[in-house]
Design a protein around this motif. Structure first.
Motif, short mmCIF file in Angstrom:
data_model
loop_
_atom_site.label_atom_id
_atom_site.label_comp_id
_atom_site.label_asym_id
_atom_site.label_seq_id
_atom_site.Cartn_x
_atom_site.Cartn_y
_atom_site.Cartn_z
N ILE A 91 0.88 -1.17 0.00
CA ILE A 91 0.00 0.00 0.00
C ILE A 91 0.92 1.21 0.00
CG2 ILE A 91 -1.75 1.31 1.26
CD1 ILE A 91 -2.67 -1.37 2.50
N GLU A 92 0.74 2.07 -1.01
CA GLU A 92 1.62 3.23 -1.10
C GLU A 92 0.83 4.47 -1.46
OE1 GLU A 92 4.52 2.02 -4.01
OE2 GLU A 92 3.24 2.58 -5.67
N ASN A 93 1.43 5.61 -1.13
CA ASN A 93 0.81 6.89 -1.46
C ASN A 93 1.86 7.82 -2.05
OD1 ASN A 93 1.80 9.05 0.59
ND2 ASN A 93 1.40 7.25 1.85
N ASP A 94 1.39 8.87 -2.71
CA ASP A 94 2.28 9.82 -3.39
C ASP A 94 2.46 11.12 -2.61
OD1 ASP A 94 -0.23 10.93 -3.72
OD2 ASP A 94 0.06 11.44 -5.82
N GLY A 95 2.30 11.07 -1.30
CA GLY A 95 2.43 12.27 -0.47
C GLY A 95 3.87 12.67 -0.25
N ARG A 96 4.09 13.51 0.74
CA ARG A 96 5.44 14.00 1.02
C ARG A 96 6.32 12.94 1.67
NH1 ARG A 96 3.47 15.06 5.84
NH2 ARG A 96 4.53 15.97 7.56
N GLY A 97 5.69 11.95 2.32
CA GLY A 97 6.45 10.84 2.89
C GLY A 97 7.08 11.18 4.23
N LEU A 98 7.61 10.16 4.84
CA LEU A 98 8.29 10.27 6.12
C LEU A 98 9.65 9.61 6.00
CD1 LEU A 98 5.32 9.15 8.42
CD2 LEU A 98 6.10 11.50 8.03
#
Length: 159
Positions: A91-98
């Motif tokens: 499960i992945e997202n294209d946000g700024r991340g950590l």
């Protein structure tokens, strides 16, 4: 709580991964309707995992909701192999991340990795509890190109 207090789960449970993800995606589309988010699911119909359906809903619901909160626009859930009967779900997202330290810190009960201002900071602790109870390996990491990724590796089905 039920998964943790009832001992090891999933020995004989079988839950359709795609059905759970599709149901959660429909719900999250409504929850996040004020944002232009795309939730893409690439999981074959026949893939089942040895997890109770309620536990799967709680586990994957927390992870997908976090991905929706953190994303700019896209969330993806897909399987990436079946090694020795073990299914890996990403499960992945294209946000700024950590970064790696932030990802490690947010797994502590009551610690928040986000600044969304809602919730109790328990979601990922619950995810960890269910994963431990069901022998699911979790790996959190930054996503190449931005965003975050979690890989869940489910144990093989038992006959």
């Amino acid at each position: 709580r039920r998964a943790v207090t009832s001992g090891r789960q999933g020995l004989h449970s079988r839950t359709s991964l795609k059905a759970v993800l599709a149901s959660l995606a429909r719900s999250l589309d409504k929850v996040h309707r004020d944002r232009d988010i795309t939730i893409a699911i690439a999981v074959d119909e026949g893939i089942v995992v040895p997890v109770d359906e309620q536990d799967a809903m709680e586990l994957l619901g927390n992870l997908l909701d976090n991905a929706c909160k953190a994303c700019d626009q896209d969330v993806r859930a897909y399987t990436c192999g079946n090694n020795d009967g073990r299914i890996a779900l990403v499960i992945e997202n294209d946000g700024r991340g950590l970064n790696a330290q932030q990802l490690a810190d947010m797994m502590a009960r009551g610690r928040r990795g986000d600044q969304y201002g809602e919730g109790q900071g328990l979601g990922l602790a619950i995810v960890q509890d269910i994963a431990d109870s069901c022998d699911i390996e979790l790996q959190f990491e930054p996503r190449t190109g931005g965003g975050s990724r979690v890989t869940l590796t489910f144990p093989p089905l038992r006959s």
